[in-house]
Design a protein around this motif. Structure first.
Motif, mmCIF file in Angstrom:
data_model
loop_
_atom_site.group_PDB
_atom_site.id
_atom_site.type_symbol
_atom_site.label_atom_id
_atom_site.label_comp_id
_atom_site.label_asym_id
_atom_site.label_seq_id
_atom_site.Cartn_x
_atom_site.Cartn_y
_atom_site.Cartn_z
ATOM 1 N N VAL A 32 49.894 74.815 5.203
ATOM 2 C CA VAL A 32 49.330 75.362 3.960
ATOM 3 C C VAL A 32 48.311 76.458 4.286
ATOM 4 O O VAL A 32 48.277 77.497 3.620
ATOM 5 C CB VAL A 32 48.729 74.248 3.083
ATOM 6 C CG1 VAL A 32 47.917 74.830 1.925
ATOM 7 C CG2 VAL A 32 49.831 73.328 2.555
ATOM 8 N N ALA A 33 47.509 76.263 5.317
ATOM 9 C CA ALA A 33 46.549 77.296 5.724
ATOM 10 C C ALA A 33 47.271 78.569 6.158
ATOM 11 O O ALA A 33 46.836 79.684 5.829
ATOM 12 C CB ALA A 33 45.646 76.775 6.832
ATOM 13 N N ASN A 34 48.373 78.422 6.882
ATOM 14 C CA ASN A 34 49.144 79.597 7.292
ATOM 15 C C ASN A 34 49.754 80.303 6.085
ATOM 16 O O ASN A 34 49.757 81.537 6.016
ATOM 17 C CB ASN A 34 50.228 79.210 8.298
ATOM 18 C CG ASN A 34 49.648 78.919 9.671
ATOM 19 O OD1 ASN A 34 48.525 79.301 9.992
ATOM 20 N ND2 ASN A 34 50.412 78.215 10.487
ATOM 21 N N VAL A 35 50.267 79.536 5.138
ATOM 22 C CA VAL A 35 50.812 80.145 3.919
ATOM 23 C C VAL A 35 49.702 80.889 3.170
ATOM 24 O O VAL A 35 49.899 82.023 2.721
ATOM 25 C CB VAL A 35 51.486 79.088 3.023
ATOM 26 C CG1 VAL A 35 51.881 79.699 1.673
ATOM 27 C CG2 VAL A 35 52.704 78.476 3.714
ATOM 28 N N ALA A 36 48.531 80.278 3.065
ATOM 29 C CA ALA A 36 47.403 80.938 2.389
ATOM 30 C C ALA A 36 47.047 82.247 3.090
ATOM 31 O O ALA A 36 46.782 83.264 2.427
ATOM 32 C CB ALA A 36 46.191 80.007 2.344
ATOM 33 N N VAL A 126 73.547 85.744 2.904
ATOM 34 C CA VAL A 126 74.883 86.002 2.371
ATOM 35 C C VAL A 126 74.841 86.930 1.162
ATOM 36 O O VAL A 126 75.847 87.569 0.851
ATOM 37 C CB VAL A 126 75.662 84.707 2.035
ATOM 38 C CG1 VAL A 126 75.831 83.840 3.259
ATOM 39 C CG2 VAL A 126 75.031 83.937 0.906
ATOM 40 N N ARG A 127 73.690 87.042 0.519
ATOM 41 C CA ARG A 127 73.563 87.946 -0.628
ATOM 42 C C ARG A 127 73.144 89.353 -0.210
ATOM 43 O O ARG A 127 72.941 90.215 -1.060
ATOM 44 C CB ARG A 127 72.571 87.370 -1.627
ATOM 45 C CG ARG A 127 73.126 86.178 -2.398
ATOM 46 C CD ARG A 127 72.049 85.525 -3.264
ATOM 47 N NE ARG A 127 72.592 84.494 -4.126
ATOM 48 C CZ ARG A 127 72.730 83.212 -3.768
ATOM 49 N NH1 ARG A 127 72.369 82.813 -2.556
ATOM 50 N NH2 ARG A 127 73.227 82.330 -4.610
ATOM 51 N N GLY A 128 72.956 89.591 1.077
ATOM 52 C CA GLY A 128 72.665 90.935 1.568
ATOM 53 C C GLY A 128 71.239 91.190 1.990
ATOM 54 O O GLY A 128 70.892 92.300 2.399
ATOM 55 N N TYR A 129 70.375 90.201 1.922
ATOM 56 C CA TYR A 129 68.968 90.369 2.304
ATOM 57 C C TYR A 129 68.764 90.158 3.793
ATOM 58 O O TYR A 129 69.467 89.367 4.420
ATOM 59 C CB TYR A 129 68.096 89.326 1.579
ATOM 60 C CG TYR A 129 68.003 89.527 0.102
ATOM 61 C CD1 TYR A 129 66.981 90.279 -0.458
ATOM 62 C CD2 TYR A 129 68.940 88.954 -0.753
ATOM 63 C CE1 TYR A 129 66.904 90.468 -1.824
ATOM 64 C CE2 TYR A 129 68.865 89.135 -2.123
ATOM 65 C CZ TYR A 129 67.850 89.889 -2.648
ATOM 66 O OH TYR A 129 67.780 90.080 -4.011
ATOM 67 N N ASP A 130 67.761 90.828 4.339
ATOM 68 C CA ASP A 130 67.190 90.421 5.618
ATOM 69 C C ASP A 130 66.255 89.268 5.283
ATOM 70 O O ASP A 130 65.553 89.316 4.265
ATOM 71 C CB ASP A 130 66.385 91.560 6.258
ATOM 72 C CG ASP A 130 67.264 92.721 6.703
ATOM 73 O OD1 ASP A 130 68.433 92.487 7.048
ATOM 74 O OD2 ASP A 130 66.767 93.864 6.698
ATOM 75 N N ALA A 131 66.246 88.238 6.119
ATOM 76 C CA ALA A 131 65.452 87.049 5.805
ATOM 77 C C ALA A 131 64.732 86.560 7.051
ATOM 78 O O ALA A 131 65.346 86.034 7.970
ATOM 79 C CB ALA A 131 66.354 85.944 5.248
ATOM 80 N N ILE A 132 63.421 86.753 7.061
ATOM 81 C CA ILE A 132 62.573 86.372 8.187
ATOM 82 C C ILE A 132 61.871 85.064 7.853
ATOM 83 O O ILE A 132 61.229 84.949 6.800
ATOM 84 C CB ILE A 132 61.518 87.468 8.469
ATOM 85 C CG1 ILE A 132 62.187 88.837 8.640
ATOM 86 C CG2 ILE A 132 60.656 87.091 9.660
ATOM 87 C CD1 ILE A 132 63.251 88.910 9.713
ATOM 88 N N LEU A 133 61.979 84.094 8.739
ATOM 89 C CA LEU A 133 61.321 82.801 8.580
ATOM 90 C C LEU A 133 60.006 82.812 9.345
ATOM 91 O O LEU A 133 59.986 83.153 10.529
ATOM 92 C CB LEU A 133 62.223 81.676 9.110
ATOM 93 C CG LEU A 133 61.640 80.268 9.115
ATOM 94 C CD1 LEU A 133 61.277 79.806 7.703
ATOM 95 C CD2 LEU A 133 62.618 79.306 9.774
ATOM 96 N N VAL A 134 58.918 82.442 8.692
ATOM 97 C CA VAL A 134 57.628 82.355 9.378
ATOM 98 C C VAL A 134 57.596 80.989 10.070
ATOM 99 O O VAL A 134 57.499 79.943 9.422
ATOM 100 C CB VAL A 134 56.448 82.551 8.424
ATOM 101 C CG1 VAL A 134 55.136 82.567 9.218
ATOM 102 C CG2 VAL A 134 56.608 83.854 7.639
ATOM 103 N N ALA A 135 57.709 81.012 11.390
ATOM 104 C CA ALA A 135 57.972 79.819 12.197
ATOM 105 C C ALA A 135 56.915 78.730 12.069
ATOM 106 O O ALA A 135 57.234 77.542 12.189
ATOM 107 C CB ALA A 135 58.128 80.221 13.669
ATOM 108 N N ASP A 136 55.676 79.109 11.826
ATOM 109 C CA ASP A 136 54.599 78.116 11.722
ATOM 110 C C ASP A 136 54.072 77.987 10.295
ATOM 111 O O ASP A 136 52.972 77.504 10.063
ATOM 112 C CB ASP A 136 53.457 78.449 12.685
ATOM 113 C CG ASP A 136 52.873 79.839 12.491
ATOM 114 O OD1 ASP A 136 53.448 80.645 11.730
ATOM 115 O OD2 ASP A 136 51.837 80.127 13.110
ATOM 116 N N ALA A 137 54.896 78.406 9.336
ATOM 117 C CA ALA A 137 54.490 78.333 7.915
ATOM 118 C C ALA A 137 55.576 77.679 7.061
ATOM 119 O O ALA A 137 55.761 78.024 5.902
ATOM 120 C CB ALA A 137 54.133 79.719 7.394
ATOM 121 N N HIS A 138 56.298 76.738 7.669
ATOM 122 C CA HIS A 138 57.231 75.907 6.906
ATOM 123 C C HIS A 138 57.170 74.494 7.470
ATOM 124 O O HIS A 138 56.799 74.292 8.623
ATOM 125 C CB HIS A 138 58.660 76.464 6.920
ATOM 126 C CG HIS A 138 59.318 76.465 8.258
ATOM 127 N ND1 HIS A 138 60.171 75.462 8.667
ATOM 128 C CD2 HIS A 138 59.249 77.344 9.283
ATOM 129 C CE1 HIS A 138 60.612 75.724 9.871
ATOM 130 N NE2 HIS A 138 60.055 76.865 10.282
#
Length: 184
Positions: A32-36, A126-138
């Motif tokens: 949650v702190a990383n998301v904030a 699959v809808r055409g977006y680039d999608a980056i996952l924040v590794a320490d924010a999930h």
């Protein structure tokens, strides 16, 4: 490199950081702190923040479980997308919100890793977006009693396979909170 035309912008997509979703989540406070931190940085850099909020019988609209955690607050001008399926695009306004913002690249954070995060990442690609996952924010809660690996392994595995995710003209990838580059 999105395959969507006229979509040069990036958005931070915050998925389901709700009381009832993250109450028992692995490393809840750190995530949650990383998301904030990401939300604060996006606002400073004038990057759109799009909030996704799940509702169903376990998270009824307006209940305490349904509310965004108290450490985070959505600004009045930031879009809120309500969903009932795991993929944040399914039967929601997310695509029209992103189109209106000319967004083709998503930076994704939130919960739960093995459900809504994974589904939305795949749905975006699959809808055409680039999608980056924040590794320490999930994060996710412990689902091992139903046969899932412990949450730290679920998170590590998701980071591993998404790090190398690509599709024609689109990229996935992971990045740590401190290294997020909203400019792309």
């Amino acid at each position: 490199m999105t395959t969507l035309e006229n979509r040069p912008n990036t958005a931070l997509v915050v998925i389901d950081v709700q009381n009832g979703v993250v109450a028992q989540a692995h490393e809840r406070d750190a995530v949650v702190a990383n998301v904030a931190s990401l939300v604060d940085r996006a606002r400073v850099e004038q990057v759109p923040v799009v909030w996704v909020q799940h509702n169903d019988e376990e998270l009824p609209r307006e209940s305490e479980e349904w509310r965004i955690v108290p450490e985070l607050s959505r600004a009045d001008d930031e879009p809120l997308v309500e969903k009932t399926y795991l993929d944040s695009f399914e039967d929601t306004t997310l695509e029209s919100v992103l189109a209106g913002l000319e967004v083709g690249r998503l930076v994704v954070a939130g919960a739960q890793t093995d459900a809504c995060i994974r589904s939305t990442l795949h749905g975006a690609l699959v809808r055409g977006y680039d999608a980056i996952l924040v590794a320490d924010a999930h994060t996710t809660e412990d689902q091992s009693e139903w046969g899932a690996p412990p949450p730290d392994q679920v998170i590590a595995h998701t980071n591993l396979y998404w790090k190398y995710q690509t599709a024609p003209g689109r990229t996935g990838g992971t990045v740590e909170t401190k290294d997020v580059d909203f400019a792309g």
